[in-house]
Motif scaffolding. Structure first.
Motif, PDB file in Angstrom:
ATOM      1  N   TRP A 109       0.846  -1.196   0.000  1.00  0.00           N
ATOM      2  CA  TRP A 109       0.000   0.000   0.000  1.00  0.00           C
ATOM      3  C   TRP A 109       0.881   1.246   0.000  1.00  0.00           C
ATOM      4  CZ3 TRP A 109      -1.585  -3.310   4.401  1.00  0.00           C
ATOM      5  CH2 TRP A 109      -2.737  -4.061   4.139  1.00  0.00           C
ATOM      6  N   ALA A 110       0.303   2.322  -0.467  1.00  0.00           N
ATOM      7  CA  ALA A 110       1.046   3.584  -0.463  1.00  0.00           C
ATOM      8  C   ALA A 110       1.148   4.174   0.939  1.00  0.00           C
ATOM      9  CB  ALA A 110       0.392   4.585  -1.404  1.00  0.00           C
ATOM     10  N   VAL A 116       2.049  -2.008  -6.406  1.00  0.00           N
ATOM     11  CA  VAL A 116       1.030  -1.325  -5.601  1.00  0.00           C
ATOM     12  C   VAL A 116      -0.248  -2.149  -5.695  1.00  0.00           C
ATOM     13  CG1 VAL A 116      -0.219   0.801  -5.192  1.00  0.00           C
ATOM     14  CG2 VAL A 116       2.065   0.894  -6.207  1.00  0.00           C
ATOM     15  N   SER A 148      -4.255  -3.160  -3.747  1.00  0.00           N
ATOM     16  CA  SER A 148      -5.289  -2.407  -3.027  1.00  0.00           C
ATOM     17  C   SER A 148      -5.817  -3.144  -1.807  1.00  0.00           C
ATOM     18  CB  SER A 148      -6.459  -2.094  -3.964  1.00  0.00           C
ATOM     19  OG  SER A 148      -7.321  -3.201  -4.104  1.00  0.00           O
ATOM     20  N   GLY A 182      -9.710   1.310  -2.877  1.00  0.00           N
ATOM     21  CA  GLY A 182      -8.367   1.516  -3.403  1.00  0.00           C
ATOM     22  C   GLY A 182      -8.185   1.009  -4.822  1.00  0.00           C
ATOM     23  N   GLU A 190      -2.566   5.821  -5.999  1.00  0.00           N
ATOM     24  CA  GLU A 190      -1.716   5.218  -4.956  1.00  0.00           C
ATOM     25  C   GLU A 190      -0.273   5.153  -5.451  1.00  0.00           C
ATOM     26  OE1 GLU A 190      -3.158   4.508  -1.810  1.00  0.00           O
ATOM     27  OE2 GLU A 190      -4.624   5.697  -2.893  1.00  0.00           O
ATOM     28  N   LYS A 194       1.311   8.612  -5.262  1.00  0.00           N
ATOM     29  CA  LYS A 194       1.749   8.998  -3.921  1.00  0.00           C
ATOM     30  C   LYS A 194       3.088   8.346  -3.596  1.00  0.00           C
ATOM     31  CE  LYS A 194      -2.218   7.822  -1.883  1.00  0.00           C
ATOM     32  NZ  LYS A 194      -3.213   7.576  -0.818  1.00  0.00           N
ATOM     33  N   LYS A 243      -5.180  11.437   4.071  1.00  0.00           N
ATOM     34  CA  LYS A 243      -5.756  11.059   2.788  1.00  0.00           C
ATOM     35  C   LYS A 243      -6.985  11.905   2.429  1.00  0.00           C
ATOM     36  CE  LYS A 243      -7.372   7.059   0.154  1.00  0.00           C
ATOM     37  NZ  LYS A 243      -7.649   5.620   0.136  1.00  0.00           N
TER      38      LYS A 243
END
Lengths: 472, 429
Positions: A330-331, A361, A363, A368, A375, A378, B331
């Protein structure tokens, strides 16, 4: 990188999964067109590409997925395949031409960790099908057998450019069962979504979840010690099973009479993971636990294809690269449990940093999965800010080619290269922006989604006739 | 050790700030900023903001530095108010799954002799811990305040909440922001005899009880303690009540209930709100929504959609945003950007994570915008503040320059270095 690829396009004569040898016909078929397990396996894919037309996207910014960025470039699709990517391509007669000026083109986005269909929306009680929480090793269960194609999340993911995904069982068990890779096409059965010839994944889980789920029931395992003992016992059983099958096959091969051993669905799956035909995807957060698992993989001679979640993967980025194991990450998720406490936003970039690093990446989320591009953006920026040289052309690999490699489908999709499936996303702008949206999504060259054309926006059976939908 | 990489990890802005002004200077004139005031969409190019004694004293293009006040050159970057972190238990949680570190939910079902089932007097801000690591982790991303309150699940009336400033102080609540939290709908059915009609029945019983004199309660089953009745009675004099509810029919029920019982409802979630947007706008009820919510988690959320913010804004509904998560409240900025991608005006999206939530909770004069007299909680961004590729580069709270460090930046800096001579546990950024 030692990503296992086992598909029809890369024949392997590797030893078999047990069941194929159980009949003489199966044994013959094996010899003719190995590895035929995918084709011969039960519940075969019935996926058919939708009708497509020859399509040329003209003058776009193209991220190929192989690390390249082509400015003012064209992408030509026909017969379901990428035909060419480059500048000033000839327009074939009758081709539909899409103006790509100001737009970006990427390979179809791939999510290696989804529970769509098995933990669907609506998330009512009757739909909680993702974890067989009745024993710590349920290698016999398959996520696809619970996959509800009417999950409203599939269409939402499509609007985010997702063209393929692996749907996994949950993480309650040490061994949760088989995951299935699907194409994100609307369908009435999962077989019609099933990615042709993609290997199964095996979902395994480290750490807090299995020990909590079973420990709270007063059962084994209740500690991380128990977790590891549980996996090792399972592998020992699988080795014994594989040996039995092999002895049987050897006898058959020598023309001797032999009685087929009884099939065991649990051990069949585990033996398939040991011989590399099923790819091991393991939920694991802590660096020390991942190191334990890598040692265990050495002990039993199998490959961990990817650690999923890997919140601490950055601590062992070199070791993961050395082992050829991807980090599907995950980011920015962190802190929801103790093993997620050390999460940092540079995790993905740091796993990507070593020469053979394989960052993905993922989710694990119905929200997500709709914006994996964001993501990745980021994570890219965090890498840049920490002094790493990561541009969009590199970062897009995290949600395309690297993801495809870990699913064993990279020879078919995951990059824009001639001959591959035309799984393509046309974005209204640089997809590494919060304002970017997928305008059109193609799967095998067919237009599956168009943001500006309601005729190309699928609606699940579940949402049909709901007043919320009618009021739109 | 490779100092170069470590140095790179520090943002250049933080460095220049450290060099330009003494650390923790209270008074500063920020110059050459694109100032997003978050008031009426006003943006000041080449703007200046004067901070003295922790407050914003002047905002404009021709503000000069009084004698002895340092200047900070923003170099054209975007300056916004500190961001709202949503309705989330910030400071009330360290690790969500570790009960020993979570404080926001009251569940007395296991406690002996705790017959009262509603405890409006539960005020979890008293368990607030400014040292909780999510506070700094999100602060360095620009999150400076949030609605810190009770989580649902234990009772229809979950307890209270206050707006809190995440400046690291032990007393973070902004006075006058008291809000009562209720959770209705499918997720609370187990608290009302398995019918949502039971929810309204029980709430009305509680409201009657709060207003009743002591005598008339003799012989009645009581839902609350004496103190709880007092607290609820106070909110029934026009107080703010944050109601977590989603179905259109339920939203209308809540508006009716509020009118009949004299409280000011704020809808949290409200997936179906767009279907009854005109009624909500007419009742002047604000909606705090998650712009990323577009899937039906259950049958209460069939209306969830990505252009919800735009639909409500167009209908004249006051909107703010929340994701409900204390660990990743950073976020919310991304969520606001997505609302823009789905049709909302940019300045309206910024307002939905700055000034509007402050106003909803009655503190629009204290925080949430860059206006004279406000507490000087400001963030300077590397680019478009709603863009995911932008990051916060400098931060002031109460006029103080805040360190851009958290436990996460320290972990990053420990592991950023390649091949250290000694084990990393000797690297202490």
């Amino acid at each position: 990188m030692h990503i296992q690829v086992a598909t029809s396009a890369t024949p392997s004569l590797r030893s078999t999964l047990g069941w194929r040898a159980l009949s003489l016909a199966g044994a013959i078929a094996l010899g003719l067109c190995a590895p035929s397990w995918a084709a011969e396996a039960p519940f075969p894919s019935t996926y058919q590409a939708l009708a497509s037309e020859t399509t040329l996207i003209r003058g776009a910014t193209v991220l190929t997925g192989t690390g390249e960025r082509l400015n003012n470039a064209d992408v030509l699709m026909s017969d379901g395949k990428i035909q060419a990517v480059g500048q000033q391509l000839q327009t074939p007669a009758g081709a539909k031409v899409i103006d790509g000026e100001g737009r970006w083109v990427t390979p179809g986005i791939i999510d290696v960790h989804s529970h769509l269909g098995v933990y669907p929306s609506p998330g009512v009680k009757a739909h909680q099908d993702g974890n067989e929480i009745t024993g710590p090793v349920t290698a016999n269960v398959w996520a696809e057998h619970a996959l509800w194609p009417q999950d409203t999340g599939f269409a939402a993911a499509l609007a985010g450019g997702i063209t393929s995904m692996m749907i996994l069982p949950g993480s309650a068990n040490l061994v949760g069962g088989r995951g299935v890779t699907v194409k994100n096409v609307p369908a009435t059965s999962y077989q019609a979504m099933k990615f042709p010839d993609a290997p199964h994944g095996l979902k395994m889980a480290c750490g807090e979840n299995p020990k909590r789920v079973y420990g709270e029931k007063g059962r084994f395992p209740s500690t991380r010690m128990g977790n590891v003992a549980g996996y090792r016992q399972a592998w020992i059983d699988a080795q014994e099973y594989a040996d039995k099958i092999k002895a049987y096959e050897d006898k058959l091969a020598e023309g001797e009479d032999a009685k087929a051993p009884k099939r065991d669905l649990r051990l069949e799956t585990l033996a398939g993971a040991l011989n590399g035909e099923i790819l091991v995807h393991m939920h694991c957060y802590r660096a020390d636990e991942m190191m334990t698992i890598l040692d265990m993989a050495d002990e039993f001679g199998y490959q961990v294809t990817a650690f999923h979640h890997g919140v601490e993967a950055y601590k062992i980025a070199d070791e993961l690269a050395e082992a050829g194991t991807c980090g599907a990450l995950w980011a920015d998720w962190w802190g929801f449990k103790m093993e997620a406490y050390d999460g940092i936003q540079e995790n993905i970039a740091l796993v990507d940093r070593p020469a053979n690093g394989c960052a993905i990446v993922h989710s694990d989320s119905a929200e997500g999965i709709q914006r994996l591009n964001q993501e990745a953006a980021k994570a890219m920026v965090r890498g840049q800010r920490a002094g790493m040289d990561i541009d969009e052309a590199r970062a897009i690999r995290w949600i395309t080619s690297n993801a495809a490699k870990s699913l064993g489908i990279y020879d078919q999709t995951g990059s824009l290269e001639a001959g591959k499936m035309a799984d393509v996303v046309l974005w209204n702008q640089n997809p590494f922006s919060v304002y970017a949206q997928a305008q059109q999504v193609f799967i095998d060259g067919a237009l599956i989604y168009d943001r500006n054309d309601p005729d190309y926006q699928p609606l699940s059976d579940f949402m049909l006739g709901q007043s919320a939908e009618e009021n739109r | 050790m490779n100092k170069k990489i470590l140095a790179l990890a520090l943002s250049s802005a933080a460095l220049s700030l450290a060099l330009a002004t003494p650390a923790f200077a209270q008074d500063v004139l920020i110059t050459n900023a694109t100032v997003h005031t978050a008031q009426d969409g006003r943006v000041i190019e080449n703007g200046r903001v004067l901070i003295r004694d922790g407050r914003i004293r002047e905002v404009g293009t021709s503000v000069s530095a009084p004698r002895g006040v340092a200047t900070f050159d923003a170099a054209g970057r975007h300056l916004t108010p500190g961001l709202f972190g949503g309705v989330a238990p910030a400071g009330l949680v360290e690790v969500s799954a570790e009960d020993s570190t979570t404080e926001s939910r009251l569940d007395l079902s296991g406690a002996p002799h705790q017959h009262p089932v509603m405890r409006p007097e539960f005020n979890p801000i008293r368990a607030y811990n400014p040292h909780s690591t999510p506070i700094a982790v999100n602060r360095v991303e620009g999150v400076t305040f949030g609605m810190v309150g009770a989580s649902g699940g234990g009772s229809l009336i979950a307890g209270q909440g206050q707006l809190a400033r995440f400046d690291g102080s032990y007393d973070p609540a902004i006075s006058g922001s008291d809000t009562l939290f209720m959770q209705l709908g499918a997720r609370s059915k187990n608290l009302s005899g398995e019918s949502r009609a039971g929810q309204y029945m029980l709430l009305e019983q509680a409201f009657d009880e709060a207003r009743a004199d002591r005598k008339s309660l003799d012989g009645e089953v009581r839902l609350m303690t004496k103190r709880g009745r007092g607290v609820l009675a106070k909110f029934l004099q026009g107080g703010r009540v944050l109601v977590s509810v989603s179905r259109a029919a339920d939203i209308l029920q809540v508006i009716k209930l509020a009118k009949a019982n004299n409280f000011k409802p704020i809808i949290l979630g409200g997936s179906d709100a767009w279907m009854v947007a005109d009624e909500i706008a007419a009742a002047k009820v604000p909606v705090i929504l998650n712009p990323l919510a577009n899937l039906p988690g259950n049958f209460d959320h069939l209306g969830a959609r990505l252009d919800h913010a735009k639909l409500l804004q167009d209908a004249g509904v006051t909107i703010a945003f929340s994701l409900g998560d204390a660990h990743n409240s950073r976020k919310l900025r991304q969520a606001a950007g997505n609302a823009v991608a789905n049709g909302l005006e940019w300045e309206d999206a910024l307002a939905a994570i700055t000034s509007t939530p402050a106003e909803i909770f009655g503190q629009g004069d204290a925080v949430g915008s860059i206006e004279k007299g406000q507490i000087a909680d400001l963030v300077l961004w590397s680019g478009d503040p709603l863009e995911i590729t932008s990051v916060a580069e400098a931060l002031w709270m109460g006029g103080q320059s805040m360190p851009m460090q958290s436990r996460q930046t320290k972990l990053r800096d420990r592991y950023l270095e390649q091949d250290p001579e000694m084990p990393r546990q000797y690297i202490k950024p």
